[in-house]
Design a protein around this motif. Structure first.
Motif, PDB file in Angstrom:
ATOM      1  N   SER A  74      -2.938 -10.974  -7.931  1.00 38.46           N
ATOM      2  CA  SER A  74      -2.297 -10.070  -8.893  1.00 38.46           C
ATOM      3  C   SER A  74      -3.255  -8.974  -9.340  1.00 38.46           C
ATOM      4  CB  SER A  74      -1.800 -10.863 -10.111  1.00 38.46           C
ATOM      5  OG  SER A  74      -0.808 -11.788  -9.738  1.00 38.46           O
ATOM      6  N   MET A  77      -3.867  -6.528  -6.347  1.00 40.64           N
ATOM      7  CA  MET A  77      -2.756  -5.601  -6.132  1.00 40.64           C
ATOM      8  C   MET A  77      -2.749  -4.510  -7.200  1.00 40.64           C
ATOM      9  SD  MET A  77      -1.396  -6.652  -3.338  1.00 40.64           S
ATOM     10  CE  MET A  77       0.117  -5.686  -3.276  1.00 40.64           C
ATOM     11  N   LEU A  78      -3.108  -4.871  -8.425  1.00 39.05           N
ATOM     12  CA  LEU A  78      -3.226  -3.876  -9.502  1.00 39.05           C
ATOM     13  C   LEU A  78      -4.297  -2.846  -9.157  1.00 39.05           C
ATOM     14  CD1 LEU A  78      -2.706  -2.842 -12.429  1.00 39.05           C
ATOM     15  CD2 LEU A  78      -4.452  -4.482 -13.177  1.00 39.05           C
ATOM     16  N   LEU A  80      -5.419  -2.022  -6.196  1.00 34.39           N
ATOM     17  CA  LEU A  80      -4.975  -1.189  -5.079  1.00 34.39           C
ATOM     18  C   LEU A  80      -4.102  -0.043  -5.588  1.00 34.39           C
ATOM     19  CD1 LEU A  80      -4.084  -3.781  -2.280  1.00 34.39           C
ATOM     20  CD2 LEU A  80      -6.152  -2.392  -2.500  1.00 34.39           C
ATOM     21  N   ARG A  81      -3.236  -0.349  -6.548  1.00 34.57           N
ATOM     22  CA  ARG A  81      -2.378   0.697  -7.115  1.00 34.57           C
ATOM     23  C   ARG A  81      -3.191   1.746  -7.864  1.00 34.57           C
ATOM     24  NH1 ARG A  81       0.842  -3.939  -8.118  1.00 34.57           N
ATOM     25  NH2 ARG A  81       0.207  -4.040 -10.313  1.00 34.57           N
ATOM     26  N   LYS A  82      -4.380   1.357  -8.316  1.00 31.37           N
ATOM     27  CA  LYS A  82      -5.251   2.292  -9.027  1.00 31.37           C
ATOM     28  C   LYS A  82      -6.147   3.084  -8.065  1.00 31.37           C
ATOM     29  CE  LYS A  82      -5.543  -0.270 -13.407  1.00 31.37           C
ATOM     30  NZ  LYS A  82      -5.120   0.848 -14.277  1.00 31.37           N
ATOM     31  N   GLY A  83      -6.024   2.822  -6.781  1.00 35.39           N
ATOM     32  CA  GLY A  83      -6.780   3.571  -5.791  1.00 35.39           C
ATOM     33  C   GLY A  83      -8.072   2.923  -5.335  1.00 35.39           C
ATOM     34  N   ALA A 115      -2.241  -6.168   2.687  1.00 40.69           N
ATOM     35  CA  ALA A 115      -2.117  -4.864   2.045  1.00 40.69           C
ATOM     36  C   ALA A 115      -3.157  -3.885   2.587  1.00 40.69           C
ATOM     37  CB  ALA A 115      -2.267  -5.005   0.531  1.00 40.69           C
ATOM     38  N   GLU A 248      -3.898  -5.456 -17.193  1.00 39.82           N
ATOM     39  CA  GLU A 248      -4.490  -4.138 -17.444  1.00 39.82           C
ATOM     40  C   GLU A 248      -5.630  -4.254 -18.446  1.00 39.82           C
ATOM     41  OE1 GLU A 248      -4.178  -1.088 -16.388  1.00 39.82           O
ATOM     42  OE2 GLU A 248      -2.273  -0.939 -15.301  1.00 39.82           O
TER      43      GLU A 248
END
Length: 329
Positions: A74, A77-78, A80-83, A115, A248
């Motif tokens: 989890s 993946m967070l 990865l979404r942040k770059g 991913a 977060e």
């Protein structure tokens, strides 16, 4: 030492960010063959000289059933979404007979392992205490050279030698689950003293109130600990890997920790290299002692006396080392 053949090809692949080359390179450093060890040493040395922005090395451990793999997936993946590009070195317990991994973390991180921008590598611990594979530091260096800016090292669980994790990472996170005082009883004081951040996972649904109580107890315990860093007091947060609650905030806390390291960060990295060097020296000496036939036979001759109690283990160890050194002179 210059790179040739296979090692050169792997180096070129790694610096391009190729995950297959990274996987093959880690397999090479895990090999016990003498020729592979030589190639791996040259490859890791070359990768350590690759200029990259400073990476974040984070170790994670926790009590059985706390959901480490779910939490890491989890969080990964967070990120990865942040770059970010995220590598996960998930150190599995090994079969005592085969040396192979039992749990297979890659199968438990199904989304993260496939991913784009992530690399998940289960590595057998081969019986080493704390579940830290002998070549974890080398694997971290290879992953960083491949452009992964966050390296998460998951260990088998809370054991006597989790200090091995702390010796190769910049930040150490302890995962606990809601359990009131029972959870604290299962955690050794030494593990708590290593933690820069404690996360109470599974803090959702019916466990929300128990998680609050556990956090209060952990905070009381942390106040009695001497902080490892001059500019950071350990924190305790509640989170849920399943619902994403507070992840977060967990990451924001991690970033605040690294922001506060300042010049201590460079000192920390230097200490990691020194500690790992001496750990390698100990491992190599043990390997060579076991492989030396004369020393092995001499040790076997002492075994009966040690078992009978007529010779102490310490005295026997001294004699074995002296015998090994004498045979090498």
């Amino acid at each position: 030492m210059s790179l040739t053949g296979k090692a050169q090809a792997l180096f070129e692949g790694i610096t391009r960010g190729d995950r297959m080359s990274l996987a093959r390179a880690i397999t090479l450093v895990e090999s016990s063959r003498a020729d592979h060890r030589k190639q791996a040493g040259a490859l890791v040395s070359a990768c350590s000289r690759v200029q990259r922005p400073k990476t974040l090395r984070i170790g994670l451990t926790g009590t059985p059933g706390v959901g480490k793999s779910t939490f890491i997936e989890s969080l990964g993946m967070l990120l990865l979404r942040k770059g970010h590009r995220v590598s996960v070195l998930a150190v599995d317990p090994s079969s005592a007979r085969s040396g192979g991994s039992i749990l297979g973390d890659k199968t438990r991180m199904q989304d993260l392992s496939v991913a784009e921008g992530a690399f998940v590598r289960p590595s057998p611990s081969r019986g080493s205490l704390g579940g830290v594979a002998r070549n974890t530091m080398d694997s971290i260096i290879l992953a960083e050279a491949a452009g992964f800016d966050v390296c998460l090292v998951e260990t088998v669980g809370v054991g006597q030698s989790e200090t091995m994790v702390a010796d190769v990472v910049d930040m150490f996170i302890l995962l606990l689950q809601p359990g009131s005082g029972d959870e604290l009883q299962g955690v050794k004081r030494g593990i708590m003293e290593l933690a820069d951040l404690v996360v109470i996972n599974k803090a959702d649904g019916a466990l929300e109130l128990p998680a609050k109580l556990t956090r209060s107890e952990i905070n009381n315990a942390l106040h009695l600990m001497v902080p490892r860093r001059t500019a950071w007091a350990p924190k305790c947060l509640r989170a849920s890997a399943v619902t994403g609650y507070n992840l977060e905030r967990v990451w924001d806390t991690v970033l605040r920790y690294f922001d506060g390291l300042g010049d201590e960060w460079d000192t920390l990295r230097a200490e990691q290299r020194e500690k790992w060097m001496w750990r390698e020296v100990r491992d190599l000496l043990m390997t060579r002692i076991h492989k030396d036939e004369g020393t092995r036979l001499f040790a076997e001759s002492l075994k009966a006396d040690v078992l009978a109690g007529s010779v102490s283990p310490g005295v026997a160890a001294d004699q074995i080392v002296e015998r090994f050194l004498s045979l090498k002179n």
